[in-house]
Design an enzyme around this catalytic site. Structure first.
Site, PDB file in Angstrom:
ATOM      1  N   LYS A  32     -24.079 -67.852-116.487  1.00 37.78           N
ATOM      2  CA  LYS A  32     -25.548 -67.672-116.471  1.00 37.78           C
ATOM      3  C   LYS A  32     -25.920 -66.637-117.521  1.00 37.78           C
ATOM      4  O   LYS A  32     -25.400 -65.526-117.520  1.00 37.78           O
ATOM      5  CB  LYS A  32     -26.040 -67.215-115.099  1.00 37.78           C
ATOM      6  CG  LYS A  32     -27.564 -66.988-115.066  1.00 37.78           C
ATOM      7  CD  LYS A  32     -28.089 -66.776-113.655  1.00 37.78           C
ATOM      8  CE  LYS A  32     -28.127 -65.339-113.221  1.00 37.78           C
ATOM      9  NZ  LYS A  32     -29.185 -64.521-113.848  1.00 37.78           N
ATOM     10  N   ASP A  59     -31.232 -68.666-117.748  1.00 38.64           N
ATOM     11  CA  ASP A  59     -32.137 -68.175-116.699  1.00 38.64           C
ATOM     12  C   ASP A  59     -33.293 -67.397-117.332  1.00 38.64           C
ATOM     13  O   ASP A  59     -33.300 -66.179-117.351  1.00 38.64           O
ATOM     14  CB  ASP A  59     -31.299 -67.282-115.759  1.00 38.64           C
ATOM     15  CG  ASP A  59     -32.088 -66.679-114.627  1.00 38.64           C
ATOM     16  OD1 ASP A  59     -33.197 -67.163-114.331  1.00 38.64           O
ATOM     17  OD2 ASP A  59     -31.582 -65.715-114.020  1.00 38.64           O
ATOM     18  N   LYS A  61     -36.711 -68.317-116.675  1.00 39.03           N
ATOM     19  CA  LYS A  61     -37.854 -68.381-115.741  1.00 39.03           C
ATOM     20  C   LYS A  61     -39.209 -68.531-116.440  1.00 39.03           C
ATOM     21  O   LYS A  61     -40.075 -67.656-116.365  1.00 39.03           O
ATOM     22  CB  LYS A  61     -37.897 -67.127-114.855  1.00 39.03           C
ATOM     23  CG  LYS A  61     -36.645 -66.886-114.031  1.00 39.03           C
ATOM     24  CD  LYS A  61     -36.833 -65.710-113.075  1.00 39.03           C
ATOM     25  CE  LYS A  61     -35.602 -65.417-112.237  1.00 39.03           C
ATOM     26  NZ  LYS A  61     -34.488 -64.839-112.988  1.00 39.03           N
ATOM     27  N   ASP A  64     -46.095 -70.547-117.941  1.00 42.04           N
ATOM     28  CA  ASP A  64     -47.214 -70.495-118.892  1.00 42.04           C
ATOM     29  C   ASP A  64     -48.031 -71.766-118.709  1.00 42.04           C
ATOM     30  O   ASP A  64     -47.778 -72.530-117.766  1.00 42.04           O
ATOM     31  CB  ASP A  64     -46.660 -70.354-120.326  1.00 42.04           C
ATOM     32  CG  ASP A  64     -47.633 -69.617-121.250  1.00 42.04           C
ATOM     33  OD1 ASP A  64     -48.844 -69.896-121.182  1.00 42.04           O
ATOM     34  OD2 ASP A  64     -47.185 -68.774-122.043  1.00 42.04           O
ATOM     35  N   THR A 119     -37.102 -62.936-104.697  1.00 43.72           N
ATOM     36  CA  THR A 119     -36.662 -62.198-103.496  1.00 43.72           C
ATOM     37  C   THR A 119     -37.156 -60.747-103.527  1.00 43.72           C
ATOM     38  O   THR A 119     -37.131 -60.056-102.525  1.00 43.72           O
ATOM     39  CB  THR A 119     -35.130 -62.234-103.338  1.00 43.72           C
ATOM     40  OG1 THR A 119     -34.540 -61.974-104.604  1.00 43.72           O
ATOM     41  CG2 THR A 119     -34.666 -63.560-102.823  1.00 43.72           C
ATOM     42  N   ARG A 211     -21.779 -59.004-110.359  1.00 39.63           N
ATOM     43  CA  ARG A 211     -20.903 -57.834-110.286  1.00 39.63           C
ATOM     44  C   ARG A 211     -19.608 -57.990-109.496  1.00 39.63           C
ATOM     45  O   ARG A 211     -18.612 -57.400-109.904  1.00 39.63           O
ATOM     46  CB  ARG A 211     -21.731 -56.630-109.807  1.00 39.63           C
ATOM     47  CG  ARG A 211     -22.688 -56.153-110.893  1.00 39.63           C
ATOM     48  CD  ARG A 211     -23.837 -55.364-110.333  1.00 39.63           C
ATOM     49  NE  ARG A 211     -24.708 -56.187-109.501  1.00 39.63           N
ATOM     50  CZ  ARG A 211     -25.773 -55.731-108.846  1.00 39.63           C
ATOM     51  NH1 ARG A 211     -26.084 -54.452-108.917  1.00 39.63           N
ATOM     52  NH2 ARG A 211     -26.521 -56.538-108.132  1.00 39.63           N
TER      53      ARG A 211
END
Ligand code: C5P
Length: 232
Positions: A32, A59, A61, A64, A119, A211
């Site tokens: 990603k 990624d 996002k 518009d 989230t 991580r």
């Protein structure tokens, strides 16, 4: 595409990400690429990682007006990414335009995934800042259903929401779930987490893991453990 572990390569430079990826000589992880790396290095980072044999979830996002998103998606499609995404909050019309832009002349296209409510947005900020008064779970499921209706392939969601999304949108509608941690690992700043094995049980199609792999002492062993637990 089947179930897979997607490694969140949240690095700030090409040098750092190549140093990380060079350690994988056997199985090449699905990668990603997020805003930080993409904005730092530009489209060449996508082409280079693709050339090294990795699948890519870009990624960025997008959100518009439909025409702008359609044209931007056409550019991303030419980069030959495997998955890209947008905010479902841009409405069904924006999502339909995005799909049009993404579709190549031969009919193929990358998978297109929607972000529902982030989230980081809670009930209070959604009510006060966005003036959306419905319960957040209902809003998330409504966004997922709107994305499905627009022809998208799935949503990014918490592993805890994956089962419900499949119930509402069907099992073919993909769930990509971050917030994954090993049972004996550090949860860091994630709040609601699941192990790869639990995410598998609940029906996530792809897990996004950062991580627990990138900060591990032996990154290849951590990746292999994730694959073993999630895919078996
Ligand atoms: O390091 P960690 O495993 O927490 O990384 C998770 C990745 O998934 C990060 O790139 C993060 O931005 C992304 N993500 C998330 N939660 C969301 C959406 C995306 O953690 N709701």
């Amino acid at each position: 595409m089947g179930k897979d572990v997607i490694v969140a390569c949240d690095f700030s430079s090409a040098t750092a990400v190549y140093e990380f990826l060079d350690k994988f000589t056997d199985r090449k992880p699905f990668v990603k690429i997020g805003m930080e790396l993409f904005y730092a290095e530009g489209p060449s980072i996508v082409k280079e990682i693709k050339k090294r044999g990795h699948k890519i979830f870009l990624d960025l996002k997008l959100h518009d007006i439909p025409n702008t998103v359609k044209k931007a998606m056409a550019v991303l499609s030419n980069l030959d990414v495997d998955i890209c995404n947008l905010h479902a909050g841009g409405t069904g019309r924006m999502m339909e335009a995005a799909l049009e832009g993404l579709t190549r002349p031969d009919g193929t296209r990358p998978l297109l995934i929607a972000v529902t409510q982030l989230t980081s947005t809670d009930q209070e900020s959604m009510e006060n800042d966005l003036l959306i008064k419905e319960p957040i779970d209902k809003v998330v499921m409504h966004y997922a259903a709107t994305a499905k209706k627009a022809g998208l392939d799935g949503v990014v969601c918490s592993p805890l929401e994956a089962g419900k999304v499949h119930e509402i949108c069907g099992n073919d509608f993909l769930t990509i779930t971050p917030g994954v941690r090993f049972a004996d690992g550090d949860i860091g700043d994630q709040r609601r987490v699941m192990t790869p094995a639990e995410a598998k049980k609940i029906g996530s199609d792809y897990i996004v893991v950062g991580r627990p792999i990138t900060a591990a002492e032996d990154v290849v062993a951590a990746y292999n453990r994730c694959v073993e637990e999630f895919i078996g």
